[in-house]
Write a protein that holds these residues in place. Structure first.
Motif, PDB file in Angstrom:
ATOM      1  N   HIS A   1      -1.175  13.328   1.914  1.00  0.00           N
ATOM      2  CA  HIS A   1      -1.739  12.137   2.342  1.00  0.00           C
ATOM      3  C   HIS A   1      -1.392  11.318   3.732  1.00  0.00           C
ATOM      4  O   HIS A   1      -2.017  11.117   4.713  1.00  0.00           O
ATOM      5  N   ILE A   2      -0.098  11.856   4.070  1.00  0.00           N
ATOM      6  CA  ILE A   2       0.815  11.431   5.342  1.00  0.00           C
ATOM      7  C   ILE A   2      -0.163  12.130   6.454  1.00  0.00           C
ATOM      8  O   ILE A   2       0.074  11.538   7.350  1.00  0.00           O
ATOM      9  N   VAL A   3      -0.636  13.266   6.456  1.00  0.00           N
ATOM     10  CA  VAL A   3      -0.952  13.992   7.059  1.00  0.00           C
ATOM     11  C   VAL A   3      -2.708  13.565   7.500  1.00  0.00           C
ATOM     12  O   VAL A   3      -2.962  13.329   8.383  1.00  0.00           O
ATOM     13  N   GLN A   4      -3.305  13.554   6.232  1.00  0.00           N
ATOM     14  CA  GLN A   4      -4.747  13.458   6.268  1.00  0.00           C
ATOM     15  C   GLN A   4      -5.499  12.198   6.220  1.00  0.00           C
ATOM     16  O   GLN A   4      -6.555  11.872   6.560  1.00  0.00           O
ATOM     17  N   SER A   5      -4.754  11.066   5.636  1.00  0.00           N
ATOM     18  CA  SER A   5      -5.333  10.082   5.224  1.00  0.00           C
ATOM     19  C   SER A   5      -4.474   8.544   5.501  1.00  0.00           C
ATOM     20  O   SER A   5      -4.816   7.739   5.083  1.00  0.00           O
ATOM     21  N   GLU A   6      -3.592   8.660   6.476  1.00  0.00           N
ATOM     22  CA  GLU A   6      -2.974   7.452   6.794  1.00  0.00           C
ATOM     23  C   GLU A   6      -3.245   7.113   8.397  1.00  0.00           C
ATOM     24  O   GLU A   6      -2.343   6.281   8.844  1.00  0.00           O
ATOM     25  N   CYS A   7      -3.944   7.704   9.075  1.00  0.00           N
ATOM     26  CA  CYS A   7      -4.368   7.554  10.156  1.00  0.00           C
ATOM     27  C   CYS A   7      -3.048   7.180  11.236  1.00  0.00           C
ATOM     28  O   CYS A   7      -3.077   6.305  12.311  1.00  0.00           O
ATOM     29  N   GLY A   8      -2.244   8.098  10.977  1.00  0.00           N
ATOM     30  CA  GLY A   8      -0.984   8.064  11.737  1.00  0.00           C
ATOM     31  C   GLY A   8      -0.121   7.291  11.541  1.00  0.00           C
ATOM     32  O   GLY A   8       0.864   6.857  12.387  1.00  0.00           O
ATOM     33  N   ALA A   9       0.060   6.710  10.335  1.00  0.00           N
ATOM     34  CA  ALA A   9       1.066   5.648  10.070  1.00  0.00           C
ATOM     35  C   ALA A   9       2.388   6.221  10.009  1.00  0.00           C
ATOM     36  O   ALA A   9       3.371   5.483  10.753  1.00  0.00           O
ATOM     37  N   PRO A  10       2.724   7.536   9.543  1.00  0.00           N
ATOM     38  CA  PRO A  10       4.056   7.972   9.814  1.00  0.00           C
ATOM     39  C   PRO A  10       4.469   8.016  11.278  1.00  0.00           C
ATOM     40  O   PRO A  10       5.558   7.674  11.625  1.00  0.00           O
ATOM     41  N   ASP A  11       3.505   8.750  12.262  1.00  0.00           N
ATOM     42  CA  ASP A  11       3.667   8.648  13.549  1.00  0.00           C
ATOM     43  C   ASP A  11       4.037   7.256  14.100  1.00  0.00           C
ATOM     44  O   ASP A  11       5.187   7.096  14.886  1.00  0.00           O
ATOM     45  N   PHE A  12       3.589   6.407  13.656  1.00  0.00           N
ATOM     46  CA  PHE A  12       3.628   4.980  14.160  1.00  0.00           C
ATOM     47  C   PHE A  12       4.902   4.177  13.795  1.00  0.00           C
ATOM     48  O   PHE A  12       5.703   3.706  14.475  1.00  0.00           O
TER      49      PHE A  12
ATOM     50  N   THR B   1       0.743  -1.134  -0.090  1.00  0.00           N
ATOM     51  CA  THR B   1       0.192  -0.042  -0.077  1.00  0.00           C
ATOM     52  C   THR B   1       0.731   1.355   0.154  1.00  0.00           C
ATOM     53  O   THR B   1       2.048   1.262   0.431  1.00  0.00           O
TER      54      THR B   1
ATOM     55  N   THR C   1       0.371   3.549   1.951  1.00  0.00           N
ATOM     56  CA  THR C   1       0.528   4.088   3.386  1.00  0.00           C
ATOM     57  C   THR C   1       1.881   3.375   3.707  1.00  0.00           C
ATOM     58  O   THR C   1       2.670   4.023   4.489  1.00  0.00           O
ATOM     59  N   ALA C   2       1.900   2.164   3.340  1.00  0.00           N
ATOM     60  CA  ALA C   2       3.150   1.600   3.962  1.00  0.00           C
ATOM     61  C   ALA C   2       4.322   1.916   3.579  1.00  0.00           C
ATOM     62  O   ALA C   2       5.418   2.266   3.924  1.00  0.00           O
TER      63      ALA C   2
END
Lengths: 350, 350, 350, 350
Positions: C90-101, C64, C66-67
């Motif tokens: 997209h990393i801000v709006q649409s990835e449910c915090g994946a980068p933060d994780f 994906t 997001t990944a």
């Protein structure tokens, strides 16, 4: 020897611990005591805090405000959650991502405000933009407020209640960064209960370090369901003191006999005296109203240089966008005396 | 008033701070000082630590041993890394997953040993089982040793050097949990340098709390490349004291004038006196050799009950698999006196 | 049977995989192949990607976008870091915090822009507000750009180069979210190299799913030092396919014979035809210029209802603050044909 | 052309997807479909899975077994929790710390066993060593079992029920790694319900990739309270396919018409034929009983060399401590035929 003028207005964390706190530390240093919070001081702290806040509470002493905030937020924010907070908040600006770390990567959603006090309409706007139905998005789970704010202003409890009601309607829990809560309470003339759980606060990070302690803050949890496993979160953050009596003793000294409020009263009074004196002469322009113990003021560069040459210490502060000139921050504390303020003003007037 | 017997042998963290530390705290409580480690005490601590360890170091004071260990490990362990350590290690048994948390989810690979001292052959065996080529597996990046060990034993520096050499050959960095390093140094009669960087240690978590401080530990980094951004890691863990002078002052009091070694010498001497006395009478069976300030001993249940009835405090300890009977742990400290030990022994002999 | 009109303009991820990709999957489904990326398809992909980008690369296929983004960011962002990015990203709006994780709790610092393209001056302003010297603050370590942007606009490579130069001057690494990079390249008429590493990109998350693949994205690393242990990060995220040939085969199908560019060309052409047609009649107001394959347009509510009643599918889009009226998003893809666009337009004109 | 012998016995993930799965993928590739799981295939999968397991379920398709396990564990394990599992478990040995990562740093507590099947008494022993009252320690929150085990053995459901009852008595939730659950069900002749929720399983990671899918696994949640916000956890891990129909279609193909069981039956039968054939000649020594589709066997080095020279592919396996000689692993799958096994045996006998 004549007493010297205290010239450091850079922060309320540059000052020493107050005598009552140091006495409490010495008094606590007697004999063996069970480790990790099983001591008598910690037990008594639970009771004293419950009395002060007129509510059953669980109190978890920690070392720093950053730890108190981050642990409190982690207790009420899942990793996929979002914390709504003012863009000036300490958790946003000054904790190097501690909340992000402790929550396991939750997101801070910052809301702009004029003076550090969140606008209820702005909160609702942001909540509407982040509906729970959108699983591509972090779930708003947490509202974080700061009282007194980072701009030295103080929320009216009714506004806090408005904010927390909107939050609760969406299922959010509410955290209060109370690093300077005592200053706010003194300004408002309200009770600690009115400033916290009666206004909808679930978890409070209560500061003492800036208010006369050596290093002591407390996470105060009004809802026992929120406190479950908090001890484990604290331990795993490295914040479980083995000799916890020395933390609890500081907090007891602050909460007993209203020391925390008296210290804050002195700090606030000195800030008002200082702000009043500044504006009696032309050239000073207030950026935000002085309500607690912080003054944000635009001063002429010459005056700034003159004050610093005379030994006064204070910090330049980032100018809000569109503001021309130099803003400085002046912070008073329990340690500031009339003579110190007057010496500052006398230098300023020259 | 006659001096009372100190009967609490449950841990070296139940005792008060020693007078020199409290004096240092009072002395540090004078006037304003820059916050967050920009103070004079912290600056001096860097120099004193460099002198004590005969090596350029960076010293980061923190509050707890758990924080010191977890932060130190995080500085040398990526999230996909593995930390090899003894199965008895404090980071395994007693920190509620702080290393896992601070490293972002690195794995602890525990290695069994007889007495808390890792066997170099066992280390090599485990390293062989986790080749760097296997990307389905955590990468071994870190060796963590404990000196003195959790079983009260002390590594010979040559054995540490053997272990760290094997680790280094595989590219691992080495952490030392030195919560009781002073006790080990005193036992060995070596220098602090010989006990640490000369034996291959990269990052040391040096304990002071168990050795007379109120609450003070230090991460000591021998390789400046490891210290990069350490201040940010510490801050984000909530471990940056604003009034850091009070942490540094405690550590200075310990390191100056050999207080840390003198305190440890007293603790060790009392442990040896106690162990010696126990074994002069039948019924006590040593589990591990007493080298530092902890004694693990099997006592008859009757004797245990008798001692506790007389007011002595100590803890049952998990029995090693296959061992019948009750093991107790007895811990001495700087605070233990000959009279206290002799009172214990007199009760035991009855 | 007459061919039906394709009426779903809601996203480029609602469409099927294109025939060439499905053929490649079928062809890859022959016989045994080594697992976890040791297969021939993955090996070939490395070479093909190097040819396409005219640069040595390491390619890590994932499932994906997001990944791809989160893993790429984690490779260049420490937990105490900050990622500077456009607020629409997209990393801000649409990835449910994946980068933060994935980064272990790094912070996204969002920068407002008019149309999704970051302003170099705004980047510098934010960098100035976050000096590396402030250890109470996250360290800016990463710039993340999106090409084409989330608003369907396309950066000129010179502007990207300007942004990345400012970032590099502060030591930041640069990530490109290229979920629709092919659409941008086609629009610009530049080479893949010019769109990426020649403009200062270090790590690219290249999308294929929206562009005709079933589910395939690639992290493409231009600097081998960034790729170290990437396989472990991917594995630990659960993104290491055992039968990786099926991922690599999709990406090969896209990159070979310019399928990715041809698919994007079709998508862009259909978007331009659609936008052109919309504006030939009054009532449509463009929100952002249509450069790639997304159209953001204000339409009268009546027209929207009419189109939907006729079976066309598209999404309302959050209106920018201060904008009155309903904005909708129309997305075209490789799968959109002239007849589909014309049918939409015919309905719209009624 | 004569059909070739399939000589790769190295794993069940080196084989292609089975024809029914590829047909399902082709069939799903028709027209537009709502993204992110709002498609018809995913809806139908919920129903089919509920029928297969005779229980209301929520099914979350993901790409890899590592993702399924880590996400499932994260849903039932807080960061301060501990996951009790067999030391041979995939989550311990082969996922590069994915569970540690997804849970936010929870600890795996490994329990040794003889053959991959956890001993109920050993579980109780470890639980007793980690009482909930000890907040210095991770809280046991999760039991993770593997069926069939990593050593090719199969738990009797009664033993699973015994284990889960002990876990539940301490408040633990139970995860089952079912990467090869179909092989176990076929071996036992039980129903999917008996193998899972009837034996106390809360969350199942059901594998399909090793059993004929291209890349598809499913997290199946038997208790809806466990599924709350699971979609967000999945998204944030980068495991939410936009074109999810292609994941669900694979799982549907497997679950419908008993394909998963039929494929597993073939794999098991081939493993038994292979094991039986091996032991009919001297020289082979079984390490663990062959119950599912994996054989662990000690073979003479000469025989191993001979088989490999003839083109057969299989892996050496780490020898259990104290075992002399070379252990190899032979894995069969749906793709293995009688002729392949017999060719292997014919070569072995020479």
């Amino acid at each position: 020897m004549v007493e010297q003028i205290r010239k450091n207005f850079s922060s309320d964390n540059v000052v020493p611990a107050c005598p009552a706190v140091m006495s409490a530390l010495m008094a606590a240093n007697e004999g063996a005591a069970p480790a990790y919070g099983a001591d008598a001081w910690t037990a008594r702290l639970q009771q004293v805090a419950a009395d002060v806040f007129q509510h059953a509470v669980q109190v978890f002493p920690v070392t720093t405000g950053t730890a108190a905030n981050a642990l409190a937020l982690a207790a009420i924010t899942p990793p996929y959650g979002a914390v709504l907070c003012d863009e000036s908040a300490h958790i946003v600006q000054s904790e190097c991502g501690a909340p992000d770390f402790y929550t396991g990567g939750a997101r801070l959603l910052t809301i702009p405000s004029e003076d550090g006090r969140m606008d209820p309409a702005a909160l609702s706007y942001v909540l509407d933009r982040h509906p729970a139905s959108n699983v591509q998005d972090n779930l708003p789970t947490t509202l974080s407020l700061t009282q007194a704010t980072e701009w030295g202003t103080v929320y009216d409890p009714a506004r806090i209640a408005d904010l927390t009601a909107r939050a609760r309607a969406r299922g959010l829990a509410v955290h209060l960064d109370g690093a300077r809560l005592a200053n706010a309470i003194v300004h408002l003339g309200c009770t600690p209960a009115e400033a916290t759980w009666k206004a909808g606060i679930d978890v409070l990070a209560l500061g003492a370090t800036k208010n006369g302690a050596m290093a002591a803050e407390a996470v105060i949890i009004f809802d026992p369901a929120r406190a479950e496993q908090f001890a484990r979160r604290r331990k795993r953050g490295g914040h479980g003191w083995s000799k916890q009596r020395f933390l609890s003793a500081q907090l007891l000294a602050c909460l007993e006999d209203d020391l925390w409020l008296n210290n804050a009263r002195q700090a606030n009074a000195m800030a008002h005296r200082l702000a009043g004196g500044l504006f009696r002469h032309p050239g000073a322009r207030l950026v935000y109203e002085t309500q607690a113990n912080e003054i944000f003021v635009m001063l002429p560069d010459r005056a700034i240089a003159h004050l610093r040459a005379a030994g006064f210490v204070f910090r330049d502060w980032p100018t809000p966008l569109g503001v021309e000139g130099t803003v400085v921050r002046l912070v008073t504390s329990y340690y500031t005396r009339v003579a110190d303020v007057d010496a500052f003003l006398a230098t300023w007037r020259k």
